[in-house]
Structures are given as C-alpha cells and as structure tokens.
Motif scaffolding. Structure first.
Motif, PDB file in Angstrom:
ATOM      1  N   ALA A  54       0.826  -1.204   0.000  1.00 19.94           N
ATOM      2  CA  ALA A  54       0.000   0.000   0.000  1.00 19.94           C
ATOM      3  C   ALA A  54       0.863   1.257   0.000  1.00 19.94           C
ATOM      4  O   ALA A  54       0.420   2.336  -0.414  1.00 19.94           O
ATOM      5  CB  ALA A  54      -0.939   0.000   1.197  1.00 19.94           C
ATOM      6  N   ALA A  55       2.107   1.113   0.469  1.00 14.91           N
ATOM      7  CA  ALA A  55       3.031   2.252   0.495  1.00 14.91           C
ATOM      8  C   ALA A  55       3.616   2.559  -0.875  1.00 14.91           C
ATOM      9  O   ALA A  55       4.302   3.580  -1.054  1.00 14.91           O
ATOM     10  CB  ALA A  55       4.169   1.969   1.480  1.00 14.91           C
ATOM     11  N   LEU A  56       3.356   1.700  -1.851  1.00 10.96           N
ATOM     12  CA  LEU A  56       3.891   1.888  -3.196  1.00 10.96           C
ATOM     13  C   LEU A  56       2.842   2.565  -4.066  1.00 10.96           C
ATOM     14  O   LEU A  56       1.822   1.968  -4.422  1.00 10.96           O
ATOM     15  CB  LEU A  56       4.291   0.538  -3.804  1.00 10.96           C
ATOM     16  CG  LEU A  56       5.274  -0.310  -2.989  1.00 10.96           C
ATOM     17  CD1 LEU A  56       5.597  -1.599  -3.731  1.00 10.96           C
ATOM     18  CD2 LEU A  56       6.535   0.469  -2.679  1.00 10.96           C
ATOM     19  N   ASP A  57       3.076   3.804  -4.390  1.00  9.45           N
ATOM     20  CA  ASP A  57       2.191   4.542  -5.287  1.00  9.45           C
ATOM     21  C   ASP A  57       3.037   5.480  -6.135  1.00  9.45           C
ATOM     22  O   ASP A  57       4.277   5.503  -6.022  1.00  9.45           O
ATOM     23  CB  ASP A  57       1.119   5.306  -4.495  1.00  9.45           C
ATOM     24  CG  ASP A  57       1.710   6.230  -3.435  1.00  9.45           C
ATOM     25  OD1 ASP A  57       2.893   6.641  -3.570  1.00  9.45           O
ATOM     26  OD2 ASP A  57       1.005   6.555  -2.466  1.00  9.45           O
ATOM     27  N   GLU A  58       2.368   6.248  -6.995  1.00 12.16           N
ATOM     28  CA  GLU A  58       3.092   7.134  -7.907  1.00 12.16           C
ATOM     29  C   GLU A  58       4.014   8.084  -7.159  1.00 12.16           C
ATOM     30  O   GLU A  58       5.179   8.278  -7.531  1.00 12.16           O
ATOM     31  CB  GLU A  58       2.080   7.927  -8.739  1.00 12.16           C
ATOM     32  CG  GLU A  58       2.724   8.901  -9.718  1.00 12.16           C
ATOM     33  CD  GLU A  58       1.690   9.620 -10.564  1.00 12.16           C
ATOM     34  OE1 GLU A  58       1.963  10.768 -10.973  1.00 12.16           O
ATOM     35  OE2 GLU A  58       0.614   9.040 -10.814  1.00 12.16           O
ATOM     36  N   GLN A  59       3.523   8.658  -6.078  1.00  7.96           N
ATOM     37  CA  GLN A  59       4.308   9.628  -5.321  1.00  7.96           C
ATOM     38  C   GLN A  59       5.547   8.991  -4.700  1.00  7.96           C
ATOM     39  O   GLN A  59       6.651   9.550  -4.765  1.00  7.96           O
ATOM     40  CB  GLN A  59       3.449  10.261  -4.228  1.00  7.96           C
ATOM     41  CG  GLN A  59       4.148  11.336  -3.423  1.00  7.96           C
ATOM     42  CD  GLN A  59       3.234  11.966  -2.390  1.00  7.96           C
ATOM     43  OE1 GLN A  59       2.053  11.623  -2.281  1.00  7.96           O
ATOM     44  NE2 GLN A  59       3.760  12.901  -1.610  1.00  7.96           N
ATOM     45  N   SER A  60       5.385   7.813  -4.091  1.00 12.47           N
ATOM     46  CA  SER A  60       6.524   7.178  -3.427  1.00 12.47           C
ATOM     47  C   SER A  60       7.562   6.679  -4.425  1.00 12.47           C
ATOM     48  O   SER A  60       8.772   6.725  -4.146  1.00 12.47           O
ATOM     49  CB  SER A  60       6.047   6.012  -2.553  1.00 12.47           C
ATOM     50  OG  SER A  60       5.489   4.968  -3.333  1.00 12.47           O
ATOM     51  N   ILE A  61       7.120   6.246  -5.597  1.00 11.70           N
ATOM     52  CA  ILE A  61       8.055   5.778  -6.625  1.00 11.70           C
ATOM     53  C   ILE A  61       8.885   6.941  -7.163  1.00 11.70           C
ATOM     54  O   ILE A  61      10.107   6.832  -7.339  1.00 11.70           O
ATOM     55  CB  ILE A  61       7.285   5.082  -7.763  1.00 11.70           C
ATOM     56  CG1 ILE A  61       6.613   3.802  -7.249  1.00 11.70           C
ATOM     57  CG2 ILE A  61       8.219   4.756  -8.923  1.00 11.70           C
ATOM     58  CD1 ILE A  61       7.555   2.755  -6.732  1.00 11.70           C
ATOM     59  N   VAL A  62       8.239   8.065  -7.408  1.00 11.58           N
ATOM     60  CA  VAL A  62       8.949   9.244  -7.903  1.00 11.58           C
ATOM     61  C   VAL A  62       9.920   9.759  -6.844  1.00 11.58           C
ATOM     62  O   VAL A  62      11.077  10.101  -7.139  1.00 11.58           O
ATOM     63  CB  VAL A  62       7.950  10.348  -8.304  1.00 11.58           C
ATOM     64  CG1 VAL A  62       8.673  11.660  -8.604  1.00 11.58           C
ATOM     65  CG2 VAL A  62       7.144   9.894  -9.519  1.00 11.58           C
ATOM     66  N   ALA A  63       9.473   9.817  -5.598  1.00  7.64           N
ATOM     67  CA  ALA A  63      10.324  10.315  -4.514  1.00  7.64           C
ATOM     68  C   ALA A  63      11.539   9.415  -4.314  1.00  7.64           C
ATOM     69  O   ALA A  63      12.662   9.895  -4.085  1.00  7.64           O
ATOM     70  CB  ALA A  63       9.518  10.425  -3.232  1.00  7.64           C
ATOM     71  N   ALA A  64      11.336   8.095  -4.379  1.00  6.89           N
ATOM     72  CA  ALA A  64      12.449   7.161  -4.214  1.00  6.89           C
ATOM     73  C   ALA A  64      13.469   7.326  -5.331  1.00  6.89           C
ATOM     74  O   ALA A  64      14.686   7.286  -5.096  1.00  6.89           O
ATOM     75  CB  ALA A  64      11.929   5.730  -4.175  1.00  6.89           C
ATOM     76  N   ALA A  65      12.993   7.514  -6.549  1.00  6.51           N
ATOM     77  CA  ALA A  65      13.907   7.703  -7.683  1.00  6.51           C
ATOM     78  C   ALA A  65      14.789   8.926  -7.479  1.00  6.51           C
ATOM     79  O   ALA A  65      16.008   8.886  -7.727  1.00  6.51           O
ATOM     80  CB  ALA A  65      13.102   7.833  -8.966  1.00  6.51           C
ATOM     81  N   LYS A  66      14.204  10.013  -7.021  1.00 11.68           N
ATOM     82  CA  LYS A  66      14.981  11.234  -6.786  1.00 11.68           C
ATOM     83  C   LYS A  66      15.982  11.040  -5.651  1.00 11.68           C
ATOM     84  O   LYS A  66      17.139  11.435  -5.759  1.00 11.68           O
ATOM     85  CB  LYS A  66      14.040  12.391  -6.467  1.00 11.68           C
ATOM     86  CG  LYS A  66      13.183  12.840  -7.648  1.00 11.68           C
ATOM     87  CD  LYS A  66      12.264  13.981  -7.252  1.00 11.68           C
ATOM     88  CE  LYS A  66      11.422  14.450  -8.433  1.00 11.68           C
ATOM     89  NZ  LYS A  66      10.471  15.533  -8.041  1.00 11.68           N
TER      90      LYS A  66
END
Length: 209
Positions: A54-66
């Motif tokens: 549930a912690a994996l969403d568009e926002q968390s994926i983008v933030a992790a990449a940065k």
C-alpha cells in the motif's frame, strides 16, 4: 521470558539451528492458516491491517527515484509503468496475516529439555496482510542456511505464483523504505544493485508471464 520455566528469549546463535528453523516454520504455518480463516470472516472489520505494498504509489516511486539517484534509469521507468499491474496480481493471490518483521530479538523459544523446540514470535507493530510467500521470505532472510531449509521443510507449500510476484515487489518496497531513511541502509544495497545490473528488469518480465 526472563523468569518463565518454559520459555526463553532467543539469541543470535539460534538462527543457525535447524530445530529453531523448524519451530519457526510451524509457528508461521499456524499464523498463516488461522490468519486466512480470520480474514474470510467478512463481518469482521480489518481495515486497520494494511498491505506493505500500500506504500507503493506514484508519489513514493517518484520520490524514491529522486532520493536514490534513479530518476533517469530506464528500469525505474518500467517500475513506474508496471506497479499497478503488480499490485493487482498480488491482490488476486492469497490473503493472510503477515508478521512482516522477523528477527531473533522478537523470538521466544522453549527451554532445552521441555520437549521439542517450539517458537513464539512477538512484537506485532508491523502486522498486516499479504501473501504467505512474502512473509516467509522475510523470515528466511534472517535465518542461516540450515535453519532456513528446516523452515521450508516444516512450512511445506506456498503458491509458486506468489514468489514470482513477490520478487519485484519486495525489491521496489525495500528501495522506497530505504529512500526515506537518513542514510542508505546496508540491507537495501542488493535491491539498488538489482536496478543497475538488470535483475529487477528480469523480475518484472517474469512477473508479466
């Protein structure tokens, strides 16, 4: 645990013992069997139990990449595009209670001479729902080889489809969690390497089969 005549706190050396791995396997098998039965009781309100994914969403994926310097990595683009399909595939597989936090510091064992070794895992702050294999993988990561083999011998069977879906999801989840910490943790290095060396891409391709 310090005063019980039956139970004791586990020590780090215990995770190398086959009898401990087998005892933990029995405990997890019971947890997952009863957890599955519990979650099938639709009248019970279980909304407080969350999936790790549930912690994996568009926002968390983008933030992790940065945060991890992966924003321009082509594999991370595939991660972004594949996430919804992976989570949907997970939701169609087994659903049970998952402990999610196995470590010998959370483990109690019967004292020598009581009977065969039995185990109880405690400290449930990360308890949630998810696939059986994901929870078992969390356990065996902390067990030494002989104990891990005994765990699987005792636990017996999980749906092989769960392993295929868990591989990329667990890699992605580890990186999202790692990206939120002040320092990049040692336990996430293999996951970050998987993005660079192509292992994560292969996991994603296998999960599409």
């Amino acid at each position: 645990l310090s005063s019980s005549v039956r139970w004791r706190s586990a020590s780090e050396s215990d995770v190398a013992k086959a009898e401990v791995g087998a005892a933990v396997g029995r405990w997890y098998k019971a947890l997952h069997q009863r957890g599955s039965e519990l979650l099938q009781q639709r009248h019970r309100k279980m909304s407080f139990l969350k999936r790790e994914t549930a912690a994996l969403d568009e926002q968390s994926i983008v933030a992790a990449a940065k945060a991890l310097g992966l924003a321009d990595n082509p594999v991370w683009k595939v991660v972004f595009d594949s996430l919804d399909a992976l989570k949907l595939a997970e939701s169609r597989l087994s659903l049970t209670l998952c402990y999610n936090d196995f470590h010998w510091t959370n483990l109690a064992l019967t004292r020598p001479g009581i009977s065969r070794t039995e185990a109880v895992v405690y400290d449930y702050h990360l308890l949630g729902i998810g696939m059986r294999y994901s929870d078992c993988r969390n356990v065996t990561w902390s067990l030494k080889p002989e104990a891990a083999a005994a765990f699987w011998d005792e636990y017996d069977y999980v749906d092989p489809r769960e392993q295929v879906i868990d591989r990329p999801l667990s890699t992605i989840h580890a990186l999202v969690v790692a990206s939120r910490l002040p320092r990049f943790p040692y336990w996430a290095k293999e996951s970050r390497d998987a993005v660079i060396n192509g292992n994560l891409l292969r996991e994603l391709e296998e999960a599409r089969l």
